[in-house]
Design a protein around this motif. Structure first.
Motif, PDB file in Angstrom:
ATOM      1  N   TYR A   1       0.824  -1.212   0.000  1.00 23.83           N
ATOM      2  CA  TYR A   1       0.000   0.000   0.000  1.00 23.83           C
ATOM      3  C   TYR A   1       0.857   1.260   0.000  1.00 23.83           C
ATOM      4  O   TYR A   1       0.633   2.189  -0.794  1.00 23.83           O
ATOM      5  N   VAL A   2       1.830   1.316   0.899  1.00 24.22           N
ATOM      6  CA  VAL A   2       2.709   2.494   0.982  1.00 24.22           C
ATOM      7  C   VAL A   2       3.427   2.714  -0.349  1.00 24.22           C
ATOM      8  O   VAL A   2       3.537   3.845  -0.846  1.00 24.22           O
ATOM      9  N   ALA A   3       3.891   1.619  -0.961  1.00 19.74           N
ATOM     10  CA  ALA A   3       4.612   1.726  -2.226  1.00 19.74           C
ATOM     11  C   ALA A   3       3.698   2.216  -3.348  1.00 19.74           C
ATOM     12  O   ALA A   3       4.137   2.956  -4.232  1.00 19.74           O
ATOM     13  N   VAL A   4       2.425   1.823  -3.330  1.00 22.83           N
ATOM     14  CA  VAL A   4       1.489   2.284  -4.358  1.00 22.83           C
ATOM     15  C   VAL A   4       1.279   3.787  -4.268  1.00 22.83           C
ATOM     16  O   VAL A   4       1.368   4.520  -5.267  1.00 22.83           O
ATOM     17  N   VAL A   5       0.987   4.267  -3.070  1.00 21.06           N
ATOM     18  CA  VAL A   5       0.688   5.695  -2.890  1.00 21.06           C
ATOM     19  C   VAL A   5       1.908   6.562  -3.220  1.00 21.06           C
ATOM     20  O   VAL A   5       1.778   7.663  -3.753  1.00 21.06           O
ATOM     21  N   ALA A   6       3.103   6.045  -2.934  1.00 22.96           N
ATOM     22  CA  ALA A   6       4.325   6.834  -3.149  1.00 22.96           C
ATOM     23  C   ALA A   6       5.014   6.532  -4.481  1.00 22.96           C
ATOM     24  O   ALA A   6       6.096   7.055  -4.744  1.00 22.96           O
ATOM     25  N   ALA A   7       4.410   5.697  -5.342  1.00 20.49           N
ATOM     26  CA  ALA A   7       5.071   5.270  -6.583  1.00 20.49           C
ATOM     27  C   ALA A   7       5.407   6.453  -7.489  1.00 20.49           C
ATOM     28  O   ALA A   7       4.539   7.290  -7.759  1.00 20.49           O
ATOM     29  N   PRO A   8       6.651   6.530  -8.005  1.00 18.13           N
ATOM     30  CA  PRO A   8       7.058   7.655  -8.841  1.00 18.13           C
ATOM     31  C   PRO A   8       6.737   7.478 -10.322  1.00 18.13           C
ATOM     32  O   PRO A   8       6.813   8.429 -11.090  1.00 18.13           O
ATOM     33  N   ASN A   9       6.402   6.252 -10.754  1.00 23.57           N
ATOM     34  CA  ASN A   9       6.124   6.017 -12.164  1.00 23.57           C
ATOM     35  C   ASN A   9       5.224   4.793 -12.319  1.00 23.57           C
ATOM     36  O   ASN A   9       4.914   4.105 -11.332  1.00 23.57           O
ATOM     37  N   ILE A  10       4.813   4.523 -13.571  1.00 18.98           N
ATOM     38  CA  ILE A  10       3.870   3.437 -13.840  1.00 18.98           C
ATOM     39  C   ILE A  10       4.459   2.078 -13.467  1.00 18.98           C
ATOM     40  O   ILE A  10       3.783   1.234 -12.863  1.00 18.98           O
ATOM     41  N   THR A  11       5.723   1.844 -13.808  1.00 19.00           N
ATOM     42  CA  THR A  11       6.352   0.557 -13.492  1.00 19.00           C
ATOM     43  C   THR A  11       6.339   0.302 -11.992  1.00 19.00           C
ATOM     44  O   THR A  11       6.011  -0.803 -11.525  1.00 19.00           O
TER      45      THR A  11
END
Length: 397
Positions: free
Chosen positions: A297-307
């Motif tokens: 969840y944390v990684a989704v909200v903070a993701a910098p790009n589509i990959t």
């Protein structure tokens, strides 16, 4: 005997045929997909909702579903001598046939709140009954297999339904994603009466093979704490996904398929758990599921790009698979596979759907990704002690 929907004087019946239940669940899940995972896209494109209003809509639907799900078992038990569970489910589908087209009447947000709220209310009287049909009357191995197939089918339908919304969104006809559920509900009625028995089978809990090992009680308590957390994070994420994908430059054609990534990852996780019994009665699986869930969840909200967001959604989906499957398996083993157990399971899901958007709303109000993550992490923090306490109790025992 456990409390259930069947009348005491009725003969004991065998388990319901799994095939019709799987087809019925596949069709009914299209409504679930639109209501819980696609509604944010509909609200954004057809009604101009921003993050705040989308989260408020999610809070409203989650609250309605939670209250209705917890109340469903007592209500169904009270009317069991007059109305069979199959009749109740048929009434739910019939009402939804009439409600879904109402979304086309007006572009007023009030109509969206009323239609989605009514569908949330009705869904709470469908899923607990279907879960009892899937589980009741089966030996433990058969129950695990049935639950695994059922989860695989409806979770696959969830992802496919979200993907199928893409053309409607791209063409500017978002509200038809809700209106089109009317004919699907008619098909559900046909399948229901063609292949599903009138009543839920009795679950012979006195049979030695049906008695759950003592440690399952603690595992159930821990996974029950994680279940609303998992749906709180889903509830927080779903209304935000349209805006997260907008910020990353995803086109309308790809937004709902990308948002469905975690759903297909969850299906893969469920398929593995269905075939691999290593996780039964083990705390390692519970720890793994919780870690993947929160980290994803944390990684989704903070993701910098589509990959990055795709990878994060896969991790999130795998964690959700572990938590959901374990929670349902243990509640049906310990809770005797009756509708009371299933309604509690669904009620906890509703609590998550309401609390998650509320936490995300705090973060959106403060402003910024960091605030959203920080506010959302209050949820796993609040869940930590209820989840770890059964483990400590089990070690002492």
């Amino acid at each position: 005997m456990p409390s259930s929907l069947e009348h005491d004087r009725l003969p004991v019946s065998g388990p319901a045929p799994l095939g019709p239940l799987l087809l019925l669940s596949f069709l009914a899940t299209f409504g679930t997909a639109v209501l819980w995972n696609g509604l944010g896209f509909v609200a954004r494109d057809a009604y101009g909702f921003d993050e705040t209003w989308n989260l408020l809509l999610a809070i409203s639907n989650g609250g309605v579903y939670a209250v209705s799900a917890f109340a469903s078992a007592p209500v169904l038990r009270r009317i069991a001598h007059r109305v069979t569970p199959r009749t109740v489910v048929a009434a739910v589908f019939l009402l939804q046939v009439g409600i879904c087209p109402l979304i086309l009447i007006s572009k007023s947000p009030v109509v969206l709140f009323l239609v989605s709220g009514a569908m949330s209310f009705l869904a709470a009287f469908f899923w607990p009954v279907i879960e009892a049909f899937v589980s009741a009357g089966r030996e433990p191995a058969a129950m695990r297999n049935a639950i695994g197939w059922w989860n695989t089918i409806w979770m696959s339908a969830l992802g496919l339904a979200l993907v199928s919304m893409a053309p409607l969104l791209a063409a500017g006809h978002a509200t038809w994603a809700i209106a089109s559920l009317g004919p699907i509900n008619l098909a559900c009625i046909v399948v229901l009466f063609a292949g599903v028995p009138a009543r839920v089978a009795r679950h012979e809990v006195h049979h030695v093979d049906h008695v759950a090992p003592p440690r399952y009680v603690d595992l159930l308590a821990s996974n029950r704490a994680l279940l609303p957390l998992s749906y709180a994070l889903i509830g927080a994420l779903s209304p935000l996904m349209p805006y997260l994908l907008d910020d990353l430059g995803a086109s309308l054609w790809w937004q709902t398929p990308l948002a469905a990534t975690w759903m297909f990852a969850r299906v893969a996780g469920i398929a593995i758990l269905r075939r691999w019994s290593w996780w039964h009665g083990r705390w390692d699986a519970t720890l793994l599921g919780g870690g993947l869930l929160v980290g994803g969840y944390v990684a989704v909200v903070a993701a910098p790009n589509i990959t990055a967001i795709v990878i994060a959604l896969i991790v999130f989906g795998l964690g959700q698979a572990v938590v959901y499957y374990a929670a349902m398996y243990y509640v049906m083993r310990v809770g005797d596979a009756d509708v009371d157990a299933a309604s509690t399971h669904e009620g906890l899901i509703g609590v998550g759907y309401g609390v998650g958007p509320a936490a995300a709303l705090v973060g959106v109000t403060i402003g910024g990704v960091t605030a959203v993550v920080a506010a959302s992490l209050m949820l796993p923090a609040a869940t930590l002690w209820p989840a770890i306490r059964p483990y400590l109790r089990g070690r002492r025992a």
